[in-house]
Design a protein around this motif. Structure first.
Motif, PDB file in Angstrom:
ATOM      1  N   THR A  11     -13.183 -22.277 -17.891  1.00  0.00           N
ATOM      2  CA  THR A  11     -13.435 -20.852 -18.087  1.00  0.00           C
ATOM      3  C   THR A  11     -12.130 -20.134 -18.406  1.00  0.00           C
ATOM      4  O   THR A  11     -11.050 -20.600 -18.061  1.00  0.00           O
ATOM      5  CB  THR A  11     -14.064 -20.220 -16.828  1.00  0.00           C
ATOM      6  OG1 THR A  11     -13.169 -20.398 -15.736  1.00  0.00           O
ATOM      7  CG2 THR A  11     -15.400 -20.862 -16.500  1.00  0.00           C
ATOM      8  N   ILE A  12     -12.256 -18.992 -19.054  1.00  0.00           N
ATOM      9  CA  ILE A  12     -11.084 -18.160 -19.331  1.00  0.00           C
ATOM     10  C   ILE A  12     -10.998 -17.159 -18.188  1.00  0.00           C
ATOM     11  O   ILE A  12     -11.936 -16.386 -17.967  1.00  0.00           O
ATOM     12  CB  ILE A  12     -11.232 -17.407 -20.663  1.00  0.00           C
ATOM     13  CG1 ILE A  12     -11.386 -18.395 -21.811  1.00  0.00           C
ATOM     14  CG2 ILE A  12     -10.033 -16.498 -20.901  1.00  0.00           C
ATOM     15  CD1 ILE A  12     -11.709 -17.730 -23.139  1.00  0.00           C
ATOM     16  N   PRO A  13      -9.907 -17.168 -17.443  1.00  0.00           N
ATOM     17  CA  PRO A  13      -9.810 -16.229 -16.322  1.00  0.00           C
ATOM     18  C   PRO A  13      -9.691 -14.792 -16.831  1.00  0.00           C
ATOM     19  O   PRO A  13      -9.146 -14.544 -17.907  1.00  0.00           O
ATOM     20  CB  PRO A  13      -8.529 -16.654 -15.601  1.00  0.00           C
ATOM     21  CG  PRO A  13      -7.744 -17.414 -16.611  1.00  0.00           C
ATOM     22  CD  PRO A  13      -8.723 -17.998 -17.580  1.00  0.00           C
ATOM     23  N   ASN A  14     -10.242 -13.867 -16.048  1.00  0.00           N
ATOM     24  CA  ASN A  14     -10.111 -12.462 -16.411  1.00  0.00           C
ATOM     25  C   ASN A  14      -8.655 -12.063 -16.254  1.00  0.00           C
ATOM     26  O   ASN A  14      -7.949 -12.547 -15.392  1.00  0.00           O
ATOM     27  CB  ASN A  14     -11.010 -11.591 -15.540  1.00  0.00           C
ATOM     28  CG  ASN A  14     -11.211 -10.225 -16.156  1.00  0.00           C
ATOM     29  OD1 ASN A  14     -10.774  -9.962 -17.276  1.00  0.00           O
ATOM     30  ND2 ASN A  14     -11.871  -9.357 -15.429  1.00  0.00           N
ATOM     31  N   SER A  15      -8.215 -11.194 -17.114  1.00  0.00           N
ATOM     32  CA  SER A  15      -6.832 -10.763 -17.100  1.00  0.00           C
ATOM     33  C   SER A  15      -6.780  -9.249 -17.225  1.00  0.00           C
ATOM     34  O   SER A  15      -7.636  -8.644 -17.854  1.00  0.00           O
ATOM     35  CB  SER A  15      -6.086 -11.416 -18.273  1.00  0.00           C
ATOM     36  OG  SER A  15      -4.804 -10.880 -18.398  1.00  0.00           O
ATOM     37  N   SER A  16      -5.773  -8.670 -16.639  1.00  0.00           N
ATOM     38  CA  SER A  16      -5.584  -7.230 -16.793  1.00  0.00           C
ATOM     39  C   SER A  16      -4.692  -6.941 -17.991  1.00  0.00           C
ATOM     40  O   SER A  16      -4.185  -5.839 -18.143  1.00  0.00           O
ATOM     41  CB  SER A  16      -4.991  -6.634 -15.513  1.00  0.00           C
ATOM     42  OG  SER A  16      -3.753  -7.261 -15.238  1.00  0.00           O
ATOM     43  N   THR A  17      -4.530  -7.943 -18.843  1.00  0.00           N
ATOM     44  CA  THR A  17      -3.702  -7.800 -20.034  1.00  0.00           C
ATOM     45  C   THR A  17      -4.197  -6.651 -20.890  1.00  0.00           C
ATOM     46  O   THR A  17      -5.380  -6.526 -21.157  1.00  0.00           O
ATOM     47  CB  THR A  17      -3.744  -9.101 -20.868  1.00  0.00           C
ATOM     48  OG1 THR A  17      -3.268 -10.165 -20.071  1.00  0.00           O
ATOM     49  CG2 THR A  17      -2.912  -8.971 -22.118  1.00  0.00           C
ATOM     50  N   ARG A  18      -3.287  -5.818 -21.314  1.00  0.00           N
ATOM     51  CA  ARG A  18      -3.584  -4.740 -22.248  1.00  0.00           C
ATOM     52  C   ARG A  18      -2.702  -4.970 -23.461  1.00  0.00           C
ATOM     53  O   ARG A  18      -1.483  -5.046 -23.348  1.00  0.00           O
ATOM     54  CB  ARG A  18      -3.306  -3.357 -21.650  1.00  0.00           C
ATOM     55  CG  ARG A  18      -4.181  -3.012 -20.479  1.00  0.00           C
ATOM     56  CD  ARG A  18      -5.603  -2.727 -20.957  1.00  0.00           C
ATOM     57  NE  ARG A  18      -6.471  -2.463 -19.836  1.00  0.00           N
ATOM     58  CZ  ARG A  18      -7.530  -3.182 -19.535  1.00  0.00           C
ATOM     59  NH1 ARG A  18      -7.859  -4.212 -20.260  1.00  0.00           N
ATOM     60  NH2 ARG A  18      -8.283  -2.878 -18.503  1.00  0.00           N
TER      61      ARG A  18
END
Length: 182
Positions: A11-18
């Motif tokens: 799975t692709i982990p959720n990220s707070s990347t903006r």
């Protein structure tokens, strides 16, 4: 970012990347699965075709889908109904959901995608009639619902002029995989 044609799995982990800009992300032809994290939809284009994603529910929880112009989720294991929250993707031009296991009707909110030029929904178990709201997609050039289980009359808007529609595929495929002869 191009990570296509690798052996990425899981799975692709959720990220707070903006993202500072709105990049294009290509994760196609891997072995990724599960749900897609929301940050994947906050880009200009995302191609996650030919993976094993199974869920589209996340689309209704995307905060900023307005920059997304290309979304390719074809050749996955998406199941269930198409979500009815396409209003947030106002800049979507290409939507490819072909070759999945989607069922139910095509939601009315698809008609809010007024910049849509390409809509591929083929090889799913979509049913019911084509929604009248699709007539709002005046820039549609390619419309493919081949090998679905749609019913009802072909809407009058499909043949109306002016129209940009160049490719219309409504043909069912027989159980042998061959096109029926008429």
């Amino acid at each position: 970012m191009n990570l296509a044609n690798n052996n990425l799995s899981g799975t692709i982990p959720n990220s707070s990347t903006r993202f500072m800009d709105y990049p294009e992300i290509d994760l196609s032809s891997n072995d990724l699965e599960g749900s897609m994290p929301p940050f994947l939809f906050e880009v200009a284009a995302v191609d996650v075709s030919k993976n094993r994603f199974s869920n589209l529910d996340i689309l209704c929880h995307v905060n900023n889908g307005s920059h997304l112009s290309i979304l390719d989720l074809s050749h996955n294991e998406l199941v269930g109904e198409l979500p009815d929250c396409w209003l947030i993707f106002e800049n979507l031009e290409i939507l490819v959901l072909a070759n999945n296991k989607l069922s139910g009707k095509i939601p009315t909110s698809i008609g809010s995608l007024t910049k849509l030029t390409t809509l591929h929904l083929s090889n799913n178990s979509l049913s019911a009639e084509l929604p009248a709201s699709l007539k709002n997609c005046k820039d549609l050039v390619v419309f493919d619902v081949e090998d679905c289980k749609l019913s009802g009359p072909i809407p009058a808007w499909i043949g109306q002029r002016p129209s940009n529609l160049l490719i219309l595929s409504l043909n069912p495929i027989t159980s042998t995989g061959a096109y029926p002869r008429n």
